[in-house]
Scaffold this active site. Structure first.
Site: not given
Length: 447
Positions: A165, A415, A418
């Site tokens: 990702s 998160d 990311h």
């Protein structure tokens, strides 16, 4: 004798001046206009910077330019190329984050390719200071990303982002920056969560793809209906992207975080060992050596296949991007920082340093193997330190829209891995563009 008054002489002189002045002005005016038209006075850059620019967060002067690959570059471009050709290659690894009032090229609404979980602006993140920093290398400058330069250097090419990702995060950053100059058309999508997608920029016939391959090698991901661990075949490249290599001109590889999950490893048809697999009666070997084998297998496949098709390829291997969890992942304040770390405040160490070293060492070994072949250019995109210094750049709770609209909840998912888009990950693509530009200049010089 009469005495001549000085005032009388001055009066006569002034009268004569008044009569001649209009004629002098009429004579000089056409000359001045002619001079200014053909030799305009330079306009200071500092003055340009002070002019109002209502869309500065969306577009910059360079990205809004209508120049194309056929346009002649300004004189400064030639000096920049000469400077690149003569200077020592820049080491972008070391530097510091400095405040930048210009902000990013795009915002959360100017491109439609941002994954929802990384669109921090539209999800209501209240502090926007994280948008106004730029990476300043210690011994050189890193120019602002210019989409037109990217288009001109990579016309008629296919660029592929391959990995986990983080590869997708970097891909979407690039698409958003390029979209400020030319809109990408989605021409293919497949797989859960659109893990395989392809865009086309018709303006320069550039294709950009993303291949989900979290190990680079053949792997079977854990699932709710199957084993609760991943299975990796470390000596077999993942053919979901490997089989397309003959059509790819530049590839950006990015792995790391998925190796932290429980897994069983296979090599030569036999079990090599495992990572965190209690009850499976396999030898615990950790993941460092396995990650090294995976990178080695991927780079070996690229070199072998592209050295025989005669088309060459540019290869980037993105180093490990650290996470910034400071608390529990499901509590408010998991990654609470709102500005970068200062130089010396945070060091690359432990797992972050080990995973970075593996990427650098394997890429350097691959460079040696690739020297015997023409058209193979390899480089590590070493972003570990500059990413470590940006604890403020993650979505945190804003991976979901307006997480505190009803007050602070007991559980809120965060998160801290990311990156917000726009955000620090845009710098990764700035560096990629500068390396490509240097390659291009050096290549022309050698012709």
């Amino acid at each position: 004798m009469g005495v001549t008054s000085p005032l009388k002489g001055q009066s006569h002189s002034r009268s004569l001046t008044r009569k001649l002045l209009p004629y002098v002005l009429y004579a000089l005016l056409p000359i001045a206009v002619f001079r200014f038209y053909f030799h305009p006075f330079p306009f200071p850059l500092s003055t340009l910077d002070q002019l109002p620019h209502p869309n500065r967060i969306i577009l910059t002067t360079s990205s809004s330019s209508s120049s194309s690959s056929s346009s002649s570059p300004p004189p400064s471009s030639f000096s920049r190329e000469e400077e690149i050709a003569n200077e020592t290659p820049c080491n972008y690894t070391y530097g510091r984050w400095v405040h930048d009032k210009m902000g990013p090229l795009y915002n959360g609404t100017t491109c439609g390719t941002i994954k929802e979980g990384q669109n921090c602006i539209t999800h209501g993140r209240p502090d926007l200071g994280y948008l106004y920093w730029r990476w300043q290398p210690s011994q050189c400058n890193l120019p602002r990303f210019d989409p037109n330069t990217f288009f001109n250097l990579l016309s008629n090419k296919h660029i592929a982002f391959v990995g986990d990702s983080m590869a997708r995060n970097q891909l979407e950053s690039l698409l958003c920056m390029l979209a400020t100059a030319s809109y990408p058309n989605l021409v293919y999508k497949n797989g859960e969560d659109n893990k395989f997608r392809r865009w086309h920029f018709a303006s320069h016939n550039i294709t950009v793809s993303v291949y989900w391959s979290p190990f680079l090698v053949k792997g079977v991901e854990k699932s709710k209906t199957g084993p609760d661990h991943n299975e990796l075949y470390v000596d077999v490249v993942d053919e979901r992207w490997g089989s397309d290599l003959e059509h790819i001109d530049m590839v950006v590889l990015s792995i790391g975080h998925w190796f932290l999950h429980p897994a069983v490893y296979y090599e030569g048809g036999s079990v090599l060992g495992c990572h965190y697999c209690p009850g499976l009666n396999h030898t615990e070997i950790g993941f460092y050596d396995v990650m090294r084998k995976a990178i080695k297998t991927a780079l070996k496949a690229i070199i072998e296949r592209k050295s025989t098709d005669g088309n060459g390829i540019d290869v980037f291997l993105t180093s490990f991007s650290p996470s910034h969890f400071e608390g529990e992942w499901d509590k408010a304040g998991a990654c609470p920082k709102t500005k970068p770390y200062e130089e010396g405040e945070k060091m690359v160490e432990g797992m972050d340093a080990d995973m970075r070293s593996i990427a650098i060492e394997e890429m350097e070994a691959a460079k040696v193997n690739a020297k015997q072949f023409k058209g193979l250019r390899l480089e590590t995109l070493d972003v570990t330190k500059l990413s470590l210094m940006r604890p403020d750049g993650h979505p945190g709770p804003y991976m979901y829209p307006f997480p505190f609209a009803n007050g602070v909840q007991e559980h809120v998912q965060n998160d801290c891995v990311h990156w917000c888009l726009p955000g620090p990950i845009d710098t990764w693509n700035q560096i990629v563009l500068e390396v490509i530009r240097r390659w291009s200049v050096v290549s022309k010089r050698e012709e």
